[in-house]
Write an enzyme that holds these catalytic residues in place. Sequence first.
Site, PDB file in Angstrom:
ATOM      1  N   SER A  19       0.645  -1.236   0.448  1.00  0.00           N
ATOM      2  CA  SER A  19      -0.115   0.268  -0.366  1.00  0.00           C
ATOM      3  C   SER A  19       0.758   1.626   0.020  1.00  0.00           C
ATOM      4  CB  SER A  19      -0.871   0.080   1.050  1.00  0.00           C
ATOM      5  OG  SER A  19      -1.861  -1.204   0.938  1.00  0.00           O
ATOM      6  N   LYS A  68      -9.933  -5.086  10.667  1.00  0.00           N
ATOM      7  CA  LYS A  68     -11.199  -4.519  10.089  1.00  0.00           C
ATOM      8  C   LYS A  68     -12.601  -4.526  10.530  1.00  0.00           C
ATOM      9  CE  LYS A  68      -9.442  -5.621   5.282  1.00  0.00           C
ATOM     10  NZ  LYS A  68      -9.196  -6.337   4.465  1.00  0.00           N
ATOM     11  N   ASN A  89     -12.453  -1.327   5.734  1.00  0.00           N
ATOM     12  CA  ASN A  89     -10.850  -1.485   5.398  1.00  0.00           C
ATOM     13  C   ASN A  89     -10.534   0.013   5.097  1.00  0.00           C
ATOM     14  OD1 ASN A  89     -11.548  -0.500   2.484  1.00  0.00           O
ATOM     15  ND2 ASN A  89     -10.031  -1.777   2.169  1.00  0.00           N
ATOM     16  N   GLY A 133     -13.385 -12.425   6.628  1.00  0.00           N
ATOM     17  CA  GLY A 133     -13.058 -10.760   6.700  1.00  0.00           C
ATOM     18  C   GLY A 133     -13.367 -10.448   4.934  1.00  0.00           C
ATOM     19  N   ASN A 154     -17.883 -22.625   1.933  1.00  0.00           N
ATOM     20  CA  ASN A 154     -16.377 -22.761   2.813  1.00  0.00           C
ATOM     21  C   ASN A 154     -16.287 -23.740   4.006  1.00  0.00           C
ATOM     22  OD1 ASN A 154     -14.609 -21.169   4.276  1.00  0.00           O
ATOM     23  ND2 ASN A 154     -16.241 -20.334   6.358  1.00  0.00           N
ATOM     24  N   LYS A 159     -20.978 -20.776   8.615  1.00  0.00           N
ATOM     25  CA  LYS A 159     -20.076 -19.451   8.288  1.00  0.00           C
ATOM     26  C   LYS A 159     -20.558 -19.169   6.904  1.00  0.00           C
ATOM     27  CE  LYS A 159     -16.310 -19.878  10.656  1.00  0.00           C
ATOM     28  NZ  LYS A 159     -14.387 -19.095  10.399  1.00  0.00           N
ATOM     29  N   MET A 218      -7.987 -14.006  -4.194  1.00  0.00           N
ATOM     30  CA  MET A 218      -7.225 -13.372  -3.672  1.00  0.00           C
ATOM     31  C   MET A 218      -6.510 -12.652  -3.417  1.00  0.00           C
ATOM     32  SD  MET A 218     -10.965 -12.103  -2.229  1.00  0.00           S
ATOM     33  CE  MET A 218     -11.166 -10.664  -1.055  1.00  0.00           C
TER      34      MET A 218
HETATM   35  N1  NAP Z   1      -5.974  -8.872  -2.693  1.00  0.00           N
HETATM   36  C1  NAP Z   1      -6.392  -8.058  -2.302  1.00  0.00           C
HETATM   37  O1  NAP Z   1      -6.415  -6.575  -2.160  1.00  0.00           O
HETATM   38  C2  NAP Z   1      -7.402  -8.623  -0.702  1.00  0.00           C
HETATM   39  C3  NAP Z   1      -7.955  -8.284  -0.025  1.00  0.00           C
HETATM   40  C4  NAP Z   1      -8.273  -9.237   1.493  1.00  0.00           C
HETATM   41  C5  NAP Z   1      -7.696  -9.980   1.280  1.00  0.00           C
HETATM   42  N2  NAP Z   1      -7.172 -10.462   1.099  1.00  0.00           N
HETATM   43  C6  NAP Z   1      -6.395 -11.574   0.624  1.00  0.00           C
HETATM   44  O2  NAP Z   1      -7.639 -12.787   1.159  1.00  0.00           O
HETATM   45  C7  NAP Z   1      -7.538 -13.596   1.893  1.00  0.00           C
HETATM   46  C8  NAP Z   1      -8.619 -13.811   3.445  1.00  0.00           C
HETATM   47  O3  NAP Z   1      -8.791 -13.222   3.523  1.00  0.00           O
HETATM   48  P1  NAP Z   1      -9.720 -12.664   4.528  1.00  0.00           P
HETATM   49  O4  NAP Z   1      -8.847 -11.298   5.958  1.00  0.00           O
HETATM   50  O5  NAP Z   1     -11.059 -12.949   4.742  1.00  0.00           O
HETATM   51  O6  NAP Z   1      -8.809 -13.613   5.888  1.00  0.00           O
HETATM   52  P2  NAP Z   1      -9.566 -14.603   7.659  1.00  0.00           P
HETATM   53  O7  NAP Z   1     -11.062 -13.448   7.536  1.00  0.00           O
HETATM   54  O8  NAP Z   1      -8.653 -15.425   8.520  1.00  0.00           O
HETATM   55  O9  NAP Z   1     -10.705 -15.976   6.509  1.00  0.00           O
HETATM   56  C9  NAP Z   1     -10.041 -17.117   6.061  1.00  0.00           C
HETATM   57  C10 NAP Z   1     -11.079 -18.032   5.818  1.00  0.00           C
HETATM   58  O10 NAP Z   1     -10.342 -18.973   4.946  1.00  0.00           O
HETATM   59  C11 NAP Z   1     -11.103 -20.153   5.067  1.00  0.00           C
HETATM   60  N3  NAP Z   1      -9.296 -21.110   5.319  1.00  0.00           N
HETATM   61  C12 NAP Z   1      -7.976 -21.291   5.741  1.00  0.00           C
HETATM   62  N4  NAP Z   1      -7.466 -22.165   5.144  1.00  0.00           N
HETATM   63  C13 NAP Z   1      -8.131 -23.301   5.155  1.00  0.00           C
HETATM   64  C14 NAP Z   1      -7.639 -24.493   4.077  1.00  0.00           C
HETATM   65  N5  NAP Z   1      -6.528 -24.864   4.344  1.00  0.00           N
HETATM   66  N6  NAP Z   1      -9.143 -24.687   3.859  1.00  0.00           N
HETATM   67  C15 NAP Z   1     -10.124 -24.384   3.291  1.00  0.00           C
HETATM   68  N7  NAP Z   1     -10.630 -23.132   3.535  1.00  0.00           N
HETATM   69  C16 NAP Z   1      -9.569 -22.445   4.721  1.00  0.00           C
HETATM   70  C17 NAP Z   1     -11.667 -19.817   6.988  1.00  0.00           C
HETATM   71  O11 NAP Z   1     -12.043 -20.648   6.642  1.00  0.00           O
HETATM   72  P3  NAP Z   1     -13.386 -21.695   8.262  1.00  0.00           P
HETATM   73  O12 NAP Z   1     -14.184 -20.498   8.450  1.00  0.00           O
HETATM   74  O13 NAP Z   1     -13.337 -22.713   8.137  1.00  0.00           O
HETATM   75  O14 NAP Z   1     -11.558 -20.584   8.732  1.00  0.00           O
HETATM   76  C18 NAP Z   1     -12.023 -18.527   6.890  1.00  0.00           C
HETATM   77  O15 NAP Z   1     -13.306 -18.998   5.454  1.00  0.00           O
HETATM   78  C19 NAP Z   1      -6.040 -13.588   2.316  1.00  0.00           C
HETATM   79  O16 NAP Z   1      -5.737 -14.484   1.343  1.00  0.00           O
HETATM   80  C20 NAP Z   1      -5.369 -12.654   2.175  1.00  0.00           C
HETATM   81  O17 NAP Z   1      -4.072 -12.071   2.018  1.00  0.00           O
HETATM   82  C21 NAP Z   1      -6.338  -9.766  -0.657  1.00  0.00           C
END
Ligand code: NAP
Length: 272
Positions: A19, A68, A89, A133, A154, A159, A218
């Site tokens: 960023s 967030k 965000n 999130g 999921n 969820k 993502m």
């Molecule tokens: N490009 C961008 O601008 C941007 C912006 C925001 C986020 N992101 C990316 O988006 C991703 C998610 O971020 P977040 O903030 O949403 O994280 P988070 O709130 O921690 O959510 C994690 C999610 O991943 C699932 N998960 C974790 N490990 C898994 C596995 N081994 N197999 C299947 N599902 C799994 C979890 O499932 P459960 O509910 O079962 O635990 C939950 O749905 C990250 O890679 C982050 O870097 C990118």
Amino acid sequence: MPEINKYAVMGNPVSHSLSPRIHQMFARQCGIALEYSAIKVEEGNFSDAVIQFRKDGGKGLNITVPFKLEAWQLSDLRSPRAQIAGAVNTLKFDGADKIFGDNTDGVGILRDVTANLHKPVMDAKILVIGAGGAVRGIMGPLLEAQPASLHIVNRTAVKARELAAVFSKIGPCTGGGLDETGTGSYDIIINGTAASLYNKVPDLPASIFTAETLVYDMMYSTGPIPFLAWASEHGAGICSDGLGMLVEQAAESFFIWHAVRPDTKPVMQALR
Ligand SMILES: NC(=O)c1ccc[n+]([C@@H]2O[C@H](COP(=O)([O-])OP(=O)(O)OC[C@H]3O[C@@H](n4cnc5c(N)ncnc54)[C@H](OP(=O)(O)O)[C@@H]3O)[C@@H](O)[C@H]2O)c1
């Protein structure tokens, strides 16, 4: 000399964040003088850190993992898209004592998919994987773009069902477990899980892909992304990481703070 306006991204970890580079490139392009730093905040200190930043003359913040939800709670006013997402965000501080919170993740992915990758969302059959999130932030803008359907799956199925119930107020939305993707394929598949961060691929059937499917992760990284590699091996036609989303969500935050929309293409090219 006039004081330079201060902005920052707060998170933990945050040192890897692109960023600061993105906002400095936007600022140069638009002829705006600003300072943009990355601030690591310990859990439990988030609201104090925001208040201090503001006291020191800060004008706005980007918020990343894991704050967030706290940013949402700290906001006195929220945009409708942030209100329903339950996650913020982007914070903007005005002269008044109110904190405005927005969520630009959804606009970011929508612009990347439609304007940069030229995949229409209207009438598309969409599968979103994950219910954390990041997914909360993208659901509203995706549904407002009028897809034919949006199904969320999921690892923890409940969820996904809960999220689908919240967002079905906006458009056709259903939820279930990873084993409930149905029998057909999808036009757009978005991996919003954190699985790629751990080098894992969510357990899904390869029948969800066709040669026309856009598969979007993502996550962004200079190395290969496991989900995209797996999708490509199983016939997915177009694969993209989340760098474009990152730059587009930053552009929307920039617009909120400066009322100027920067050109994202040269910034994406520079980062690639
Ligand atoms: N490009 C961008 O601008 C941007 C912006 C925001 C986020 N992101 C990316 O988006 C991703 C998610 O971020 P977040 O903030 O949403 O994280 P988070 O709130 O921690 O959510 C994690 C999610 O991943 C699932 N998960 C974790 N490990 C898994 C596995 N081994 N197999 C299947 N599902 C799994 C979890 O499932 P459960 O509910 O079962 O635990 C939950 O749905 C990250 O890679 C982050 O870097 C990118």
